[in-house]
Every structure is written in structure tokens, then in C-alpha cells.
Scaffold this active site. Structure first.
Site, short mmCIF file in Angstrom:
data_model
loop_
_atom_site.label_atom_id
_atom_site.label_comp_id
_atom_site.label_asym_id
_atom_site.label_seq_id
_atom_site.Cartn_x
_atom_site.Cartn_y
_atom_site.Cartn_z
N CYS A 252 38.48 71.37 -42.75
CA CYS A 252 36.93 71.30 -43.18
C CYS A 252 36.66 72.33 -44.40
O CYS A 252 35.91 72.48 -45.35
CB CYS A 252 35.81 71.48 -42.43
SG CYS A 252 35.65 73.09 -41.26
N ARG B 252 21.15 75.25 -42.24
CA ARG B 252 22.34 75.83 -41.73
C ARG B 252 22.02 77.20 -40.67
O ARG B 252 21.28 77.95 -41.15
CB ARG B 252 23.42 76.24 -42.56
CG ARG B 252 24.38 77.00 -42.09
CD ARG B 252 25.75 77.23 -42.78
NE ARG B 252 26.72 75.87 -43.05
CZ ARG B 252 27.71 75.94 -43.32
NH1 ARG B 252 28.29 76.94 -43.88
NH2 ARG B 252 28.32 74.78 -43.57
N ASP C 146 40.79 74.11 -37.77
CA ASP C 146 39.60 74.70 -38.44
C ASP C 146 40.07 76.09 -38.09
O ASP C 146 41.18 76.57 -37.33
CB ASP C 146 38.32 74.29 -37.73
CG ASP C 146 37.08 74.84 -38.21
OD1 ASP C 146 37.36 75.46 -39.18
OD2 ASP C 146 35.90 74.74 -37.76
N HIS D 270 28.67 70.23 -36.57
CA HIS D 270 28.67 70.20 -37.96
C HIS D 270 28.77 68.61 -38.45
O HIS D 270 29.93 68.29 -38.98
CB HIS D 270 29.88 70.95 -38.58
CG HIS D 270 29.93 71.05 -39.93
ND1 HIS D 270 28.66 70.82 -40.73
CD2 HIS D 270 30.73 71.77 -40.77
CE1 HIS D 270 28.87 71.20 -42.16
NE2 HIS D 270 30.36 71.99 -42.06
N GLN E 152 29.86 67.29 -42.22
CA GLN E 152 31.35 67.43 -42.33
C GLN E 152 32.29 66.18 -41.49
O GLN E 152 32.95 65.60 -42.50
CB GLN E 152 31.71 68.88 -41.70
CG GLN E 152 33.25 68.89 -41.92
CD GLN E 152 33.65 69.10 -43.15
OE1 GLN E 152 33.05 70.18 -43.93
NE2 GLN E 152 34.64 68.68 -43.92
N ARG F 14 32.06 65.39 -49.07
CA ARG F 14 30.56 65.98 -48.46
C ARG F 14 29.53 65.54 -49.68
O ARG F 14 28.42 65.37 -49.29
CB ARG F 14 30.52 67.49 -48.69
CG ARG F 14 31.84 68.31 -47.68
CD ARG F 14 31.27 68.04 -46.14
NE ARG F 14 29.90 68.53 -46.00
CZ ARG F 14 29.71 69.79 -45.79
NH1 ARG F 14 30.61 70.74 -45.44
NH2 ARG F 14 28.53 70.22 -45.46
N1 CP Z 1 33.12 72.96 -44.55
C1 CP Z 1 32.04 73.61 -44.96
O1 CP Z 1 30.87 73.49 -44.20
O2 CP Z 1 31.98 74.71 -45.97
P1 CP Z 1 30.96 75.91 -46.17
O3 CP Z 1 30.96 76.92 -44.95
O4 CP Z 1 31.48 76.38 -47.26
O5 CP Z 1 29.72 75.21 -46.61
N1 NVA Z 2 33.90 76.45 -37.35
C1 NVA Z 2 33.48 76.87 -38.54
C2 NVA Z 2 33.15 75.56 -39.66
C3 NVA Z 2 32.80 76.24 -41.10
C4 NVA Z 2 32.36 75.06 -42.11
C5 NVA Z 2 32.22 77.58 -38.30
O1 NVA Z 2 31.28 77.32 -37.57
O2 NVA Z 2 32.33 79.05 -38.92
#
Ligand code: CP
Ligand code: NVA
Length: 320
Positions: A278, A126, A237, A153, A156, A306
Site C-alpha cells: 500500500c 484518518r 506492508d 484501511h 486501500q 486510490r
Molecule cells: N497507503 C496509504 O494510505 O498511504 P498514505 O499513508 O500516504 O495515505
Molecule cells: N499499516 C500502515 C499502513 C499505512 C498506509 C499504518 O497503519 O501505518
């Protein structure tokens, strides 16, 4: 005399080259592979729920394998679901924070990828810039999985497709409406719209429109009330993503307030429409608690899936 190391002739013999493929994005993964991942995830989930039939984890496909989970941003779901998924399949994990690695102190991604490939069998990362993920994939000799970048992502959205189909059948031909920021999670929905053949509508303020590279994958309807008419799925989101500057918070809230998913908006979608987010959510900003906890909401199924879908993704990457 062979000593404690066992049969000497096996020492130093090169390992056979193994099958491997990365999972970097939905649009770069072949359509048949995407469908196979979803159906394998469903099989593994069903098998695990009905322990009397045994589970597909019994063969412990990741036994003896080490998976590195690298986080340059915070995470709850991605961290825990990957960690648990690897362990359920018999493997082990190293959960690494980018800031604690030399990566956070100037070592190149390419060198990091080459070094990690000597120790581990799979890398999930990530990160911020998409280029970091691409460099990791280019230089790693083990599979790399995208656990979120500023741009996409994909894990997700694979969980979201699985969740939709569990509740309401094939997503092909369905109307999916995204209300809010045209962000990284939206981008993966846009990629999925083409691969899984559903209609995607974006409703949000012009300054937060999705990036131009996604043009042609969705249609824009500026008025949210018009956009959600007849929707099979409504998604939103957070209004401020992890890569957005906190200084933009107030401006974004002002721009997005009209796109909140509330009971009045959901009432314009189909009666059996689903609501997804998400998570993590900012309750009563992008969606009201009444929607998040209401009859349309499948947000916790999404979170659970997930785990299942990422297990299928890891097996796909390792050819197991
Ligand atoms: N939805 C998601 O990726 O959550 P986290 O940021 O908690 O991993
Ligand atoms: N759009 C959000 C998703 C988190 C899972 C971010 O990137 O922070």
C-alpha cells in the site's frame, strides 16, 4: 423589492433530506455496492484516460459541495488522492489536521461531527481508535469515510481489488498471500476475502497474528515459502505501523525478517503473480527494491487507483 439576495420566498426553506451512506469498512458495505464501486471506478478511470470520449467528471457531481479531510496521522496518498478526486468532480476540500482542531484539545467527537455536518457535505477521517470513526459516523448527518484506523484501511483494499482485476481479471477464487504483520491493512484484506470471494493466506510470526475477530476469514501457513506456493497475489506492508510504538521497532524487525518479500519468495508464486504494497514502504525491510521495482510489482497502479476508487466511493456515499 427583492434586493441582492434574489427571490425572498426561497430563503429559509428547509433543504430536502438527501440520500447518504457511510463507507466505514468493507465487511459493513453490502457486496453489490462493493462491486458497483469497483466497476464505476474503472469506468471513471477509462473515461478520464480517453478524453476524446469526455469524462464522467464532466457532470461535476460534487459542484457546490465541500468535503472535510481530517488527518490525525500523516498521509501522502490518502491526502492527495482524496483532494484531487474531489476537485476533479467539481467539489472543494478542507484538509484539516486533528491536532489543529478542538478535537485535539478535548472536544468530543460527537460535538465535532454535529458541527462539521452544518458546514460540509462529506467527512473523510484518518484516525487512531476505530471508536473515533464510529462516533463520527453516529453523530454526523453527512457521510463519513474511513481513511484508515488502527484496525482497518478499506479504501486501500478497494484500490487493490481494482488493481488486481485490471491486471489479472476477477479476483474471485484467486489465492492471495499476505506476508508480514497481521495489521490494519491485512484486516481489510480479510474482510475483502469474504466479500470478493478469494482465498487469503496469512504468513507471519505468531506474536503478530491478526486479531481474533478476523478468525475464519483466512488461513495461516507459518512457513512463508510454503505459503506463497501458487499465489496469484503476494502482499506486504510496513513492519511498524503509525500506531505502533517506536520502542517496538527492533523487536518487530527481528520477528518479521524471515517474512521479507524478496526475489526468492516471489519465484515460488505463480509466474504471473502480482506484488502489492500500500506504501509507504521501507525498502529492503518488508520487501526488496528488486521486488518493488520488478516485473510482478503493481505498487504505483495501486497508488493511482486510490484516486479512482475513492471518487466512486464518494459518489456512492452521496448517492450521485
Ligand atoms: N497507503 C496509504 O494510505 O498511504 P498514505 O499513508 O500516504 O495515505
Ligand atoms: N499499516 C500502515 C499502513 C499505512 C498506509 C499504518 O497503519 O501505518
Amino acid at each position: 423589492m427583492l434586493g441582492v439576495w434574489g427571490r425572498a420566498p426561497s430563503l429559509g426553506q428547509p433543504k430536502a433530506k438527501r440520500y447518504m451512506t457511510h463507507f466505514l469498512d468493507i465487511h459493513t458495505t453490502p457486496q453489490p455496492d462493493l462491486h458497483k464501486i469497483i466497476s464505476n471506478a474503472r469506468m471513471m478511470k477509462d473515461a478520464r484516460k480517453d478524453m476524446s470520449k469526455g469524462t464522467l467528471d464532466e457532470d461535476q457531481p460534487l459542484a457546490g459541495q465541500m468535503v472535510a479531510l481530517i488527518f490525525e496521522k500523516p498521509s501522502t496518498r490518502t491526502r492527495v488522492s482524496f483532494d484531487v478526486g474531489v476537485r476533479q468532480m467539481g467539489g472543494q476540500t478542507l484538509v484539516l489536521s486533528g491536532a489543529d482542531m478542538q478535537l485535539g484539545h478535548g472536544e468530543t467527537i460527537a460535538d465535532t461531527a454535529r458541527v462539521l455536518s452544518r458546514y460540509v457535505d462529506l467527512i473523510m477521517i484518518r484516525t487512531f481508535e476505530e471508536q473515533t470513526l464510529l462516533d463520527m459516523a453516529e453523530h454526523a448527518s453527512v457521510p463519513v469515510i474511513n481513511g484508515l484506523t488502527n484496525r482497518t484501511h478499506p479504501c486501500q483494499i478497494m484500490a487493490d481489488i481494482m488493481t488486481f482485476e485490471e491486471h489479472n481479471g476477477p479476483i474471485k477464487g484467486k489465492k492471495v498471500v499476505w506476508s508480514g504483520d497481521g495489521n490494519n491493512v491485512f484486516a481489510s484484506f480479510a474482510h475483502a476475502a469474504k466479500q470478493f470471494e478469494f482465498d487469503l493466506v496469512y504468513t507471519g510470526p505468531e506474536p503478530l497474528d491478526p486479531e481474533r475477530a478476523l478468525d475464519g476469514l483466512y488461513t495461516t501457513v507459518r512457513d512463508p515459502n510454503e505459503a506463497v506456493q501458487g499465489a496469484d497475489l503476494v502482499v506486504t506492508d510496513t513492519w511498524v505501523s503509525m500506531h505502533d510504538p517506536q520502542s517496538a521497532r527492533e523487536r518487530r524487525h527481528n520477528q518479521l525478517r524471515g517474512y521479507q518479500v524478496n526475489d526468492a519468495l516471489m519465484a515460488k508464486a505463480k509466474d504471473d503473480a502480482l506484488f502489492m504494497h500500500c506504501l509507504p514502504a521501507h525498502r529492503d525491510d518488508e520487501a526488496t527494491s528488486s521486488v518493488m521495482d520488478g516485473k510482478h510489482s503493481v505498487i504505483f497502479d495501486e497508488a493511482e487507483n486510490r484516486l479512482h476508487v475513492q471518487k466512486a466511493i464518494m459518489r456512492h456515499c452521496l448517492g450521485l
